[in-house]
Write a protein that holds these residues in place. Structure first.
Motif, PDB file in Angstrom:
ATOM      1  N   SER A 114      -1.480  -6.951  -3.403  1.00 27.86           N
ATOM      2  CA  SER A 114      -1.965  -6.753  -2.044  1.00 27.86           C
ATOM      3  C   SER A 114      -3.226  -7.536  -1.788  1.00 27.86           C
ATOM      4  N   SER A 131      -6.056  -4.733  -1.229  1.00 26.93           N
ATOM      5  CA  SER A 131      -6.259  -3.660  -2.194  1.00 26.93           C
ATOM      6  C   SER A 131      -7.716  -3.456  -2.526  1.00 26.93           C
ATOM      7  N   ASP A 173       0.817  -1.215   0.000  1.00 26.59           N
ATOM      8  CA  ASP A 173       0.000   0.000   0.000  1.00 26.59           C
ATOM      9  C   ASP A 173       0.851   1.265   0.000  1.00 26.59           C
ATOM     10  N   ARG A 221      -8.877  -1.375   0.641  1.00 24.24           N
ATOM     11  CA  ARG A 221      -8.208  -0.119   0.966  1.00 24.24           C
ATOM     12  C   ARG A 221      -8.198   0.858  -0.205  1.00 24.24           C
ATOM     13  N   SER A 222      -7.937   0.362  -1.397  1.00 18.76           N
ATOM     14  CA  SER A 222      -7.824   1.276  -2.525  1.00 18.76           C
ATOM     15  C   SER A 222      -8.947   1.159  -3.527  1.00 18.76           C
TER      16      SER A 222
END
Length: 957
Positions: A441, A444, A434, A447-448
């Motif tokens: 990840s 991911s 990250d 989180r993203s």
């Protein structure tokens, strides 16, 4: 080769590692296996296994491929380094240790008896290439991610292209170390490269004759000027007796100081200095001196990650920004993190080294001062962990909690520090991804938002070969052909970025299709937190095909791997050709791999594994032979450990911890900081500790700890309540390292010297004081803990030939468990060599047996049964154990594998003898295992060695 389920897969790294070793003389096979591993190295279960067997993989990367036309294993290591900064750090320290093994001279200026020019230049090359991979990562990762986020390529296409990009980058770096995939680096690196082996390219611009003297620790040798041929390459200054001659000296140039004194009595004189080296140089004329000074300063000012010359403080003072200014923001972040982390770890080790030269009475005062001055990078962590461990960022050192252990030759330092946990329990791999774009990840999607469930559903639906853009049938071509096909990617990406949105998808999908054919793709399954690929599987009913241990890689004729390939091909022929689902996708790919695998016979050199035919394995699995009942634990705390009451722990802490347990210490620290900084500042704070060592090569201990970890997994797979405590050790150089602190534990020597320890009765009396009367629940649990741990360390002490087992190297914790430390003498290597007093199979003094109610008691019989069953389980996994030992023996500088006493095959032969592989009858084997206990009990050598240590070092008997 592959196991797993829908939650994740585990590549059998034990088998993979052994196959690479067995087929080490076959570039085709090693290339095949390396490419296979590279495909799935982004999956957490696969990567965990790669991490665990990194010592063996790195050892082969350094010492194999001498005559190979391509550096297959190096390319594989570089691909993994691009995947993981954590892996790159571990690999970096292994390479630095090897570099120091094979350099022409030691840091003190003496001739190095283990100097090897081939391996020395190879380590330099590996360090430089890994540096480029780390900093530059995946050159086109950001462009690919943008296209993915725009919805123009699928997740599967993104992963296929990213893997192809990584491998293409690694190929370019290995094929041409002086060039990088970006044009900016071409301006920073001269066309001066290290070729394969020890070949160095000379040119008029980087080489020539000079007169020189060498300084040694700032004291000049009184010798005449010598005429030598010097070459500058890869930020190293090489000194030869003549062009293409013998290498005499080598100096790292990063941040070195080039000085030309004005008052020199010698014409055309200049100096080159760093921490351990000092060259006094003389040229032939002014132009020649100017050329050399310019060349040396240019290399010295290059801000490299590879810094074996200076301490972090010295390096920072002379560091140039010439490279950093040309990096992109993402590359700069990776550079700063990687170099900062290396400098931080080195700073900790340098404290122990600096204190070693100070008077003993001043060390305790100086240690807190030096620890307080240690700079902490913005994103520092202690890398003595797996990538699956929870991320903990170091926020402050705790100098007031430091402790110095003074010895005659060393000054180990206990250092405490506070770390902060992430709110969402992110692990090391996820955090580094990250923050630095470090590999795929697991988080991911959360989180993203990059990898969402929609993509996963689309990928699952597109399950037929015709629907998938990259299928399991689009597998490896040769690496050269794959690189050739993928060279059009930069142009296609550049064109796609300028094209209209409608045309982007078509162009990128076309590129992805070519990439898929060349390289395949990474399935990109979600990471699993609860599994590790190196754990052994528990056998099923003996005599059935499924009961074969996963450690049994080869049968008696050494052809099992070929049989697996044949079986895979037969299965593929009979398999329904309908759409493969997620669970069969990797199997289909493996089938194709096996079909294309070159047929190479088992090399005859691996006698240690092939000769297991005499071990009687078939007889052990034969239904007519009754298996001995395995002892099962009833403990709620798990196999090999039983919980005692809090009251009993508090009583034990008075002797073990000096009255303050580790938990109490942490609470005291938290309370003090809360009063000083406020309660909110202590949120998610955890106190940790390590021991920094210098003037000690801990690599052998790292390997022994790996073997202990391996045997722990073997015992666990067999359901045996045998306790072993693998602790973490990190070797950062040939003379420095970090060791995990064993909390709530002390040495047997420390216990016997503690206040209140009974003057009579020994350990038995202590157990009754700490845990209660013999029939109490706490005493029985502590007694069991002692028995489980004594059995575990007795077995590994015997098998691994551990010596120097005095009371300072055996610890005991508050639960009554023994833990062995300090493995400088292993595989039969002993302090007295042939005259060693430690002749017993393992240490079993009377006071240990008294804790078990005495010789011949039911508890002692239970202990004996554990020894027998543990030995049988360890012997059943002898192939892998022997393979791990043989790999690390190959051209090894470990003390237990080198010298006239232990070099050659001595250690391996003795290891096989201890495993009793010549015994084919199970009942005879069990009888001999029981005899080990009898031979060890009250052995005269054990008592004599304890008395010797008491007389010479003051250790309690």
């Amino acid at each position: 080769m592959e196991t797993g389920d829908g939650e994740g897969r585990a590549i059998d790294m034990e088998k993979i590692t052994m196959i690479i070793w067995c087929y080490r003389d076959s570039p085709e096979m090693v290339t095949f296996i390396s490419n296979f591993l590279a495909k799935f190295s982004g999956e957490k279960l696969v990567f965990d296994g790669i991490e665990f067997y990194l010592p063996q993989l790195a050892h082969m990367i350094i010492h194999l491929e001498v005559d190979w036309p391509s550096t297959t294993l190096e390319q594989f290591a570089l691909v993994i380094s691009q995947h993981s900064l954590h892996f790159a750090l571990q690999f970096n320290w292994i390479l630095i240790c090897a570099l120091q093994d094979y350099q022409p001279e030691t840091s003190s200026g003496e001739v190095n008896p283990t100097y090897n020019e081939v391996f020395f230049t190879r380590c330099i090359k590996l360090l430089q290439n890994m540096e480029r991979c780390v900093v530059y990562g995946t050159p086109r990762a950001s462009e690919l991610r943008k296209l993915y986020e725009m919805g123009e390529i699928s997740r599967e296409e993104f992963e296929a292209m990213e893997l192809a990009d990584r491998r293409f980058n690694a190929f370019q770096i290995v094929d041409s170390p002086s060039q990088n995939v970006t044009e900016r680096q071409l301006d920073l690196v001269d066309n001066i490269t290290l070729g394969s082996g020890s070949d160095i390219e000379f040119s008029q611009g980087n080489s020539g004759w000079l007169l020189y003297k060498r300084g040694k620790r700032r004291k000049y040798r009184r010798k005449p000027w010598k005429r030598r041929f010097f070459v500058v390459a890869e930020r190293m200054l090489f000194c030869y007796d003549r062009p293409n001659g013998t290498l005499r000296r080598a100096m790292p140039l990063e941040s070195a100081i080039v000085n030309r004194p004005k008052d020199s009595k010698h014409p055309f004189y200049f100096e080159v200095n760093n921490q351990n080296y000092q060259f006094l140089m003389r040229g032939g004329n002014e132009a020649e001196v100017a050329k050399w000074i310019n060349l040396l300063e240019k290399n010295a000012k290059t801000a490299a990650l590879f810094s074996m010359a200076l301490s972090p403080k010295q390096s920072q003072s002379g560091q140039s920004q010439s490279l950093i200014s040309h990096l992109s923001p993402e590359q700069r972040k990776r550079y700063q993190f990687f170099k900062g982390e290396r400098d931080f770890v080195r700073s900790l080790c340098d404290i122990a080294e600096e204190l070693r030269f100070e008077p003993r009475e001043e060390r305790k005062v100086l240690a807190p001062q030096l620890i307080a001055e240690t700079p902490i990078p913005p994103c520092a962590y202690v890398p003595m962990c797996k990538s699956t461990d929870r991320w903990q960022r170091v926020v402050r050192m705790l100098p007031q909690e430091a402790r110095v252990f003074s010895t005659k030759e060393r000054c180990p330092v206990l250092m405490c520090f506070d770390t902060q946990l992430e709110e969402d329990e992110i692990d090391v791999a996820e955090y580094l991804h990250d923050e630095y774009g470090d590999g795929p990840s697991a988080r991911s999607d959360a989180r993203s938002g990059s990898f969402d469930s929609k993509d996963q559903e689309e990928s699952a639906e597109a399950s037929t070969p015709s629907q998938r853009k990259v299928t399991s049938d689009n597998v490896d071509m040769s690496l050269g052909e794959a690189i050739k096909q993928s060279q059009s990617l930069p142009a296609k990406l550049a064109t796609a970025a300028k094209a209209k949105k409608k045309g982007i998808g078509t162009m990128v999908k076309e590129a992805s299709k070519n990439m898929g054919k060349a390289f395949g793709n990474s399935p990109g399954r979600r990471f699993s937190r609860d599994k590790t690929s190196w754990k052994t599987r528990k056998n099923n009913t003996p005599g059935t095909p499924s009961s074969r241990s996963k450690h049994q890689i080869w049968n008696e004729e050494g052809e099992e791997f070929a049989s697996e390939a044949s079986s895979a091909q037969t299965s593929a022929t009979n398999k329904n050709e309908k759409s493969p689902n997620k669970k069969t996708k990797m199997n289909a790919r493996m089938t194709k791999f096996m079909k294309d695998m070159p047929q190479v016979k088992m090399p005859k050199s691996l006698d240690a594994l092939k000769n297991i035919k005499g071990a009687g394995k078939k007889k052990f699995n034969d239904p007519e032979y009754k298996r001995v009942k395995i002892y099962k634990s009833t403990s709620d705390a798990g196999l090999g450990s039983q919980d005692v009451s809090e009251a009993a722990l508090r009583r034990a802490e008075k002797y073990i911890c000096g009255g303050e347990s580790w938990d109490a210490k942490c609470q005291r620290i938290r309370k003090a900081l809360t009063e000083e900084e406020g309660e909110e500042s202590q949120r998610n704070m955890v106190t940790n500790a390590v021991i920094a060592k210098s003037n000690d090569d801990v690599r052998q201990e790292v390997f022994i700890m790996q073997m202990i970890h391996f045997y722990q997994s073997v015992f666990k797979a067999e359901g045996l309540p045998i306790f072993l405590k693998p602790y973490k050790i990190l070797s950062t150089s040939k003379e420095t390292g970090l060791i995990e602190l064993l909390t709530n534990a002390t040495s047997i020597d420390g216990l016997k010297k503690s206040d209140g320890y009974p003057t009579e009765g020994g350990l038995r009396a202590y157990f009754e004081l700490a845990y209660g009367p013999p029939n109490s629940e706490d005493f029985v649990k502590a007694q069991n803990n002692f028995m489980y741990s004594l059995a575990g360390y007795s077995i590994v002490s015997y098998l691994l030939g551990l010596k120097d087992r005095h009371n300072g190297n055996i610890m005991i914790n508050t639960r009554g468990q023994l833990i062995h430390i300090d493995f400088g003498f292993a595989f039969g290597m002993a302090p007295g060599h042939e005259f060693s007093m430690e002749r017993a199979p393992f240490k079993l003094p009377k006071e240990y047996v008294d804790v078990l109610d005495g010789y011949g008691s039911p508890k002692f019989q239970e202990f004996t049964n554990l020894i027998v069953q543990g030995f049988m389980a360890a012997r059943g996994s002898s192939q892998i154990a022997l393979g791990l030992v043989e790999i690390m023996m190959h051209r090894s500088n470990y003390p237990c594998f080198s010298g006239v006493r232990y070099g050659g095959d001595v250690a391996l032969i003795r290891f096989k003898r201890r495993l009793m592989l010549h015994v084919t009858d199970e009942r005879v084997l069990m009888s001999r295992a029981k005899a080990l206990v009898k031979d060890s009990y009250e052995h005269w050598g054990t008592g004599l060695y304890d008395k010797f240590q008491h007389a010479t070092n003051g250790l309690a008997v």
